[in-house]
Design a protein around this motif. Structure first.
Motif, mmCIF file in Angstrom:
data_model
loop_
_atom_site.group_PDB
_atom_site.id
_atom_site.type_symbol
_atom_site.label_atom_id
_atom_site.label_comp_id
_atom_site.label_asym_id
_atom_site.label_seq_id
_atom_site.Cartn_x
_atom_site.Cartn_y
_atom_site.Cartn_z
ATOM 1 N N ALA A 51 0.698 -1.261 0.072
ATOM 2 C CA ALA A 51 -0.058 0.053 -0.163
ATOM 3 C C ALA A 51 0.922 1.205 -0.007
ATOM 4 C CB ALA A 51 -0.809 0.080 1.042
ATOM 5 N N ASP A 52 2.131 1.237 0.362
ATOM 6 C CA ASP A 52 2.996 2.497 0.392
ATOM 7 C C ASP A 52 3.660 2.822 -0.986
ATOM 8 O OD1 ASP A 52 2.914 2.931 3.052
ATOM 9 O OD2 ASP A 52 4.077 0.895 3.324
ATOM 10 N N VAL A 53 3.349 1.825 -1.959
ATOM 11 C CA VAL A 53 4.143 1.842 -3.209
ATOM 12 C C VAL A 53 3.890 3.210 -3.873
ATOM 13 C CG1 VAL A 53 4.227 1.053 -5.594
ATOM 14 C CG2 VAL A 53 4.551 -0.570 -3.637
ATOM 15 N N PRO A 54 2.300 3.839 -3.789
ATOM 16 C CA PRO A 54 2.365 5.009 -4.614
ATOM 17 C C PRO A 54 3.221 6.078 -3.781
ATOM 18 C CG PRO A 54 0.295 4.075 -4.373
ATOM 19 C CD PRO A 54 1.572 3.309 -3.732
ATOM 20 N N ALA A 55 3.315 6.396 -2.583
ATOM 21 C CA ALA A 55 4.003 7.015 -1.530
ATOM 22 C C ALA A 55 5.398 6.967 -2.007
ATOM 23 C CB ALA A 55 3.812 7.235 -0.290
ATOM 24 N N MET A 56 6.186 5.831 -2.092
ATOM 25 C CA MET A 56 7.420 5.536 -2.520
ATOM 26 C C MET A 56 7.822 6.090 -3.612
ATOM 27 S SD MET A 56 7.700 1.533 -0.830
ATOM 28 C CE MET A 56 9.289 1.337 -0.918
ATOM 29 N N PHE A 57 6.904 6.072 -4.676
ATOM 30 C CA PHE A 57 7.215 6.508 -5.952
ATOM 31 C C PHE A 57 7.018 8.057 -5.975
ATOM 32 C CE2 PHE A 57 7.126 2.446 -7.833
ATOM 33 C CZ PHE A 57 7.785 2.809 -9.106
ATOM 34 N N ARG A 58 6.363 8.874 -5.151
ATOM 35 C CA ARG A 58 6.373 10.101 -4.875
ATOM 36 C C ARG A 58 7.639 10.625 -4.207
ATOM 37 N NH1 ARG A 58 5.403 12.522 -0.711
ATOM 38 N NH2 ARG A 58 4.340 10.835 0.546
ATOM 39 N N SER A 114 10.684 13.106 -6.064
ATOM 40 C CA SER A 114 10.846 14.371 -5.449
ATOM 41 C C SER A 114 12.245 14.824 -5.111
ATOM 42 C CB SER A 114 10.171 14.455 -3.966
ATOM 43 O OG SER A 114 10.707 13.656 -3.023
ATOM 44 N N VAL A 115 13.170 13.744 -5.226
ATOM 45 C CA VAL A 115 14.576 14.219 -4.889
ATOM 46 C C VAL A 115 15.146 15.131 -5.934
ATOM 47 C CG1 VAL A 115 14.728 11.935 -3.796
ATOM 48 C CG2 VAL A 115 15.534 12.303 -5.931
ATOM 49 N N ASN A 116 16.400 15.835 -5.457
ATOM 50 C CA ASN A 116 16.919 16.774 -6.214
ATOM 51 C C ASN A 116 18.190 16.012 -6.899
ATOM 52 O OD1 ASN A 116 15.389 18.948 -5.834
ATOM 53 N ND2 ASN A 116 16.333 19.164 -3.770
ATOM 54 N N GLU A 117 18.654 15.154 -6.259
ATOM 55 C CA GLU A 117 19.864 14.496 -6.792
ATOM 56 C C GLU A 117 19.386 13.065 -7.328
ATOM 57 O OE1 GLU A 117 23.265 16.767 -4.675
ATOM 58 O OE2 GLU A 117 22.983 14.655 -3.658
ATOM 59 N N ASN A 118 20.367 12.381 -8.202
ATOM 60 C CA ASN A 118 20.026 10.963 -8.680
ATOM 61 C C ASN A 118 18.314 11.143 -9.111
ATOM 62 O OD1 ASN A 118 20.292 8.388 -9.358
ATOM 63 N ND2 ASN A 118 19.753 7.690 -7.090
ATOM 64 N N LYS A 119 17.986 11.938 -9.815
ATOM 65 C CA LYS A 119 16.407 11.972 -10.494
ATOM 66 C C LYS A 119 16.738 11.184 -11.491
ATOM 67 C CE LYS A 119 14.160 16.323 -10.128
ATOM 68 N NZ LYS A 119 13.195 15.804 -9.247
ATOM 69 N N ALA A 178 10.298 9.447 3.396
ATOM 70 C CA ALA A 178 11.575 8.665 2.923
ATOM 71 C C ALA A 178 11.350 7.266 3.148
ATOM 72 C CB ALA A 178 12.639 9.137 3.871
ATOM 73 N N PHE A 179 12.144 6.828 2.211
ATOM 74 C CA PHE A 179 12.050 5.196 2.364
ATOM 75 C C PHE A 179 13.575 4.597 2.111
ATOM 76 C CE2 PHE A 179 11.257 5.792 -2.114
ATOM 77 C CZ PHE A 179 11.924 4.826 -2.644
ATOM 78 N N ALA A 180 13.862 3.339 2.275
ATOM 79 C CA ALA A 180 14.849 2.713 2.135
ATOM 80 C C ALA A 180 14.579 1.118 1.763
ATOM 81 C CB ALA A 180 15.862 2.548 3.157
ATOM 82 N N PHE A 239 19.690 -0.994 -1.905
ATOM 83 C CA PHE A 239 19.687 -0.490 -3.222
ATOM 84 C C PHE A 239 18.701 0.706 -3.374
ATOM 85 C CE2 PHE A 239 16.473 -3.787 -3.152
ATOM 86 C CZ PHE A 239 15.187 -3.266 -3.551
ATOM 87 N N ALA A 240 18.159 1.371 -2.470
ATOM 88 C CA ALA A 240 17.419 2.593 -2.463
ATOM 89 C C ALA A 240 17.496 2.892 -1.043
ATOM 90 C CB ALA A 240 16.001 2.278 -2.913
ATOM 91 N N LEU A 241 17.626 4.453 -1.006
ATOM 92 C CA LEU A 241 17.622 5.177 0.167
ATOM 93 C C LEU A 241 17.067 6.756 -0.473
ATOM 94 C CD1 LEU A 241 17.570 5.833 3.133
ATOM 95 C CD2 LEU A 241 20.178 6.141 2.968
ATOM 96 N N PHE A 242 15.991 7.100 -0.262
ATOM 97 C CA PHE A 242 15.582 8.455 -0.848
ATOM 98 C C PHE A 242 14.657 9.206 0.443
ATOM 99 C CE2 PHE A 242 15.977 5.798 -4.284
ATOM 100 C CZ PHE A 242 16.886 6.492 -5.187
#
Length: 145
Positions: A9-16, A20-25, A62-64, A74-77
């Motif tokens: 259920a968190d997937v849409p928020a994770m994509f949001r 949103s990030v400024n680096e590694n867009k 945020a998520f990892a 493999f992910a930390l945003f």
């Protein structure tokens, strides 16, 4: 702030957060090209994969994500508006702890090789060691748990 396991259920928020990030867009098309889609992400949260969510006032900020089979994070945003509050460090700690519990003794991740990129400095600050430059220009970091 609350850190908890991610669920489908968190997937849409994770994509949001990811967008949103400024680096590694990356665009949705670029993410799709490497196999990261709203349909594929839930599969990365089960079995040998896990994800963690940081929530502030009930909002995902945020998520990892980690993979124990590959011994990698493999992910930390983190949304730019909440950077600098220790959220990334708490997510990293959760991922590292889980990987250690899964039997991983040395873990790795890749990030931009440009030392001016915030993630590069963050990983160094949190105990990761630069290992080698990858063919795609990213740098591989390792950490003993």
């Amino acid at each position: 702030m609350q850190i908890r396991l991610a669920n489908p259920a968190d997937v849409p928020a994770m994509f949001r957060v990811r967008m949103s990030v400024n680096e590694n867009k990356m665009t949705l098309d670029e993410l799709k090209a490497i196999g990261v889609t709203p349909e594929s992400l839930p599969e990365m949260l089960i079995g040998q994969g896990r994800g963690w969510i940081a929530e502030l006032d009930g909002e995902v900020t945020a998520f990892a994500m980690a993979d124990a089979e590959e011994a990698t994070i493999f992910a930390l945003f983190v949304e730019p508006e909440v950077e600098g509050r220790g959220i990334g460090r708490r997510l990293m700690n959760a991922a590292e702890k889980w990987l250690a519990e899964m039997g991983c003794r040395e873990v790795w991740l890749e990030t931009d090789s440009n030392t001016a990129v915030r993630a590069n400095g963050f990983y160094r600050y949190t105990g990761w060691t630069e290992s080698q430059l990858q063919p795609d220009g990213q740098v591989k970091f390792i950490k003993r748990l």
